[in-house]
Design a protein around this motif. Structure first.
Motif, mmCIF file in Angstrom:
data_model
loop_
_atom_site.group_PDB
_atom_site.id
_atom_site.type_symbol
_atom_site.label_atom_id
_atom_site.label_comp_id
_atom_site.label_asym_id
_atom_site.label_seq_id
_atom_site.Cartn_x
_atom_site.Cartn_y
_atom_site.Cartn_z
ATOM 1 N N GLU A 342 0.830 -1.212 0.000
ATOM 2 C CA GLU A 342 0.000 0.000 0.000
ATOM 3 C C GLU A 342 0.864 1.262 0.000
ATOM 4 O O GLU A 342 0.610 2.206 -0.732
ATOM 5 N N TYR A 343 1.887 1.284 0.866
ATOM 6 C CA TYR A 343 2.765 2.454 0.916
ATOM 7 C C TYR A 343 3.487 2.639 -0.411
ATOM 8 O O TYR A 343 3.682 3.759 -0.887
ATOM 9 N N GLN A 344 3.881 1.516 -1.007
ATOM 10 C CA GLN A 344 4.612 1.641 -2.261
ATOM 11 C C GLN A 344 3.698 2.063 -3.412
ATOM 12 O O GLN A 344 4.130 2.715 -4.356
ATOM 13 N N LYS A 345 2.412 1.735 -3.293
ATOM 14 C CA LYS A 345 1.434 2.225 -4.286
ATOM 15 C C LYS A 345 1.345 3.745 -4.209
ATOM 16 O O LYS A 345 1.318 4.443 -5.225
ATOM 17 N N VAL A 346 1.278 4.252 -2.963
ATOM 18 C CA VAL A 346 1.222 5.707 -2.771
ATOM 19 C C VAL A 346 2.482 6.337 -3.374
ATOM 20 O O VAL A 346 2.420 7.326 -4.111
ATOM 21 N N SER A 349 2.340 6.472 -7.100
ATOM 22 C CA SER A 349 1.431 7.517 -7.608
ATOM 23 C C SER A 349 2.083 8.896 -7.551
ATOM 24 O O SER A 349 1.949 9.697 -8.484
ATOM 25 N N PHE A 350 2.798 9.183 -6.444
ATOM 26 C CA PHE A 350 3.524 10.465 -6.369
ATOM 27 C C PHE A 350 4.566 10.550 -7.488
ATOM 28 O O PHE A 350 4.783 11.602 -8.082
ATOM 29 N N ALA A 376 7.962 10.508 -3.163
ATOM 30 C CA ALA A 376 7.651 9.160 -3.665
ATOM 31 C C ALA A 376 8.637 8.145 -3.092
ATOM 32 O O ALA A 376 8.261 7.077 -2.607
ATOM 33 N N TYR A 379 7.991 7.315 0.593
ATOM 34 C CA TYR A 379 6.904 6.346 0.812
ATOM 35 C C TYR A 379 7.341 4.922 0.466
ATOM 36 O O TYR A 379 6.947 3.962 1.113
#
Length: 503
Positions: A342-346, A349-350, A376, A379
């Motif tokens: 999840e953190y790496q998805k965020v 996206s950044f 990015a 995260y």
């Protein structure tokens, strides 16, 4: 037993290991490598895996924290009684209807009370010469009976295991380096040596909780993760052995700690001596000396209510340890797979946003693009921190729970021996009232029951003492690691924030 769902578990409890058979082969097969290539899966009666498995299944992270099936341990006893079933009462139905002058013997030969030698001892059938070195003292402490402290306390470290070979490299095995503080001399021991020792001690001490060993082998040979995990389990095991006033001083354990690894002959002599030890079973109780004189005898009613209270406590502790182990395991699994992802998805996206911004080619926005790209990365890094974290804080808690679930599995048997002794006393009192037994004989029974009660209460006292010590230090460690973790996360976020200052 509780329906599994009630304890928060989606799977049915498996029985725990059945009765423990100490490995007692002849000396010749002592050197064979029966523990080298075995796996838990193909060994009948192998104790269930006591730790969650962490290795990546098929390389995918999703298999890392598999469910640990600790429900096997829900207070199943060493004697292989089904987990939640009460033990048969000690007195084999002997009541007023019998006209014999003796207290009846238990007809169930498989009762722990009988197998442990407790019955024979209480009925006065044990006889043996107790050497001074074999004497175990129970003393009255501020909280009631306790084992007399070891006058020469020591610790023993277990260093990182090394892979060793024999038969010119044909066989390989793992040896652990042990360094006892009281000798300072290092010795090497293999897992099967630990296993042998455990078998001897579990048989010798019916009212002492001998800590269980971590599981024998995980699938896959010499996996780094498994080996270091087993070393941690053995380190806890060793700590509990050294902390116990009786176990720490027992001959077999001292032989295990001090016999030079190179002296095969001395090892075998000590091993034979331990196997020929006569102070086991009923005779073990002869070695216990308890406080005497006024005020030193125990009130039976009080002992019974204390033991009942402890029984209720262990049941509750077992359920909650199971629950916590399950929760911690799930939480660790989520951190390793879910949170990281999840953190790496965020982060991803950044990163896409910063790439889109770069298309504007304006010189003055370059700083912003870099700052967003840095956010990015932050995260992404936080995702990795989450995945690495369980090793620092949750795993050690689960290691401790595994050790304690072993202790909790031992207590039903210990309590059963004590209950059996109390039953015999009640029976003998009744026989005296009915004129079927001389008072003197009944007093002997009561006196011997008193010895078992003192030992049981001393063991309960010791359990609570180390439990408070262990859980205190483990919870402190857990929270310190959690705090460090969140500080690292905060630091990453602050670094990212500062990148915007110059935009």
């Amino acid at each position: 037993p509780l329906p599994p769902a009630a304890a928060g578990f989606p799977f049915p409890p498996a029985p725990y290991g059945g009765s423990y058979q100490p490995s007692q082969g002849s000396d010749d097969d002592w050197d064979d490598d029966w523990d080298d290539s075995s796996t838990v899966a193909d060994e009948p009666g192998a104790l269930g895996s006591s730790y969650p498995d962490y290795e990546a299944a098929g390389g995918g992270a999703s298999g890392r924290y598999r469910m640990s099936t600790r429900s096997e341990l829900s207070l199943g006893s060493r004697g292989g009684h089904p987990a939640g079933h009460p033990h048969p009462p000690g007195g084999g139905g002997g009541g007023g209807a019998k006209s014999s002058a003796t207290v009846s013997r238990n007809l169930n030969r498989f009762s722990t009370f009988v197998k442990s030698g407790g019955e024979a001892f209480v009925l006065g059938e044990a006889s043996g010469f107790v050497k001074d070195g074999d004497k175990l003292c129970v003393v009255l402490g501020p909280r009631g009976p306790e084992w007399q402290e070891n006058p020469y306390p020591f610790q023993c470290s277990i260093e990182d295991p090394t892979k060793q070979t024999k038969f010119k490299g044909m066989k390989s095995y793992i040896a652990y380096k042990l360094v006892p503080s009281h000798t300072g001399q290092q010795v090497h021991r293999r897992y099967k040596h630990f296993d042998w020792l455990y078998g001897r001690l579990a048989e010798k001490f019916p009212v002492i909780s001998v800590p269980h060993l971590p599981e024998k082998q995980a699938t896959g040979r010499f996996e780094e993760d498994f080996i270091s995990k087993r070393r941690k389990g053995l380190a806890w095991w060793m700590d509990h052995m050294c902390s116990h006033p009786v176990l720490a001083q027992c001959d077999a354990f001292q032989h295990f700690l001090t016999c030079p690894s190179t002296d095969e002959k001395a090892w075998k002599q000590g091993k034979r001596k331990a196997e020929k030890d006569e102070m086991v079973g009923a005779n073990f109780f002869l070695t216990i000396s308890v406080p005497t004189g006024p005020g030193a005898s125990l009130d039976l009613q009080e002992v019974e209510s204390q033991v009942d209270g402890f029984k209720a406590f262990t049941k509750k502790m077992d359920e909650s340890a199971l629950q916590l182990n399950h929760t911690a395991n799930e939480f660790a699994r989520k951190q390793v797979t879910g949170f990281k992802k999840e953190y790496q998805k965020v982060g991803h996206s950044f990163k896409c946003l910063s790439q889109a911004f770069e298309l504007d080619q304006q010189a003055f926005s370059a700083g912003l693009n870099q700052a967003i790209a840095f956010t990015a990365e932050a995260y992404d890094a936080i995702g990795d921190l989450f995945a690495d974290q369980p090793r620092q804080d949750l795993d050690p808690v689960m290691d401790l729970l595994a050790l304690y679930q072993g202790h909790l599995a031992n207590f039903p048997d210990i309590i059963h021996v004590q209950k059996g002794a109390l039953t015999k006393v009640k029976e003998s009192k009744r026989h005296v009232e009915e004129g079927k037994m001389e008072l003197q004989k009944a007093e002997g029974i009561q006196e011997r029951c008193n010895i078992i009660s003192f030992a049981t209460l001393a063991e309960i006292n010791h359990f609570h003492k180390i439990r408070v010590r262990d859980f205190k230090s483990q919870m402190q460690h857990f929270l310190q690691q959690q705090i460090l973790f969140f500080q690292k996360v905060t630091q990453k976020l602050e670094e990212a924030l500062h990148k915007y200052d110059s935009v």
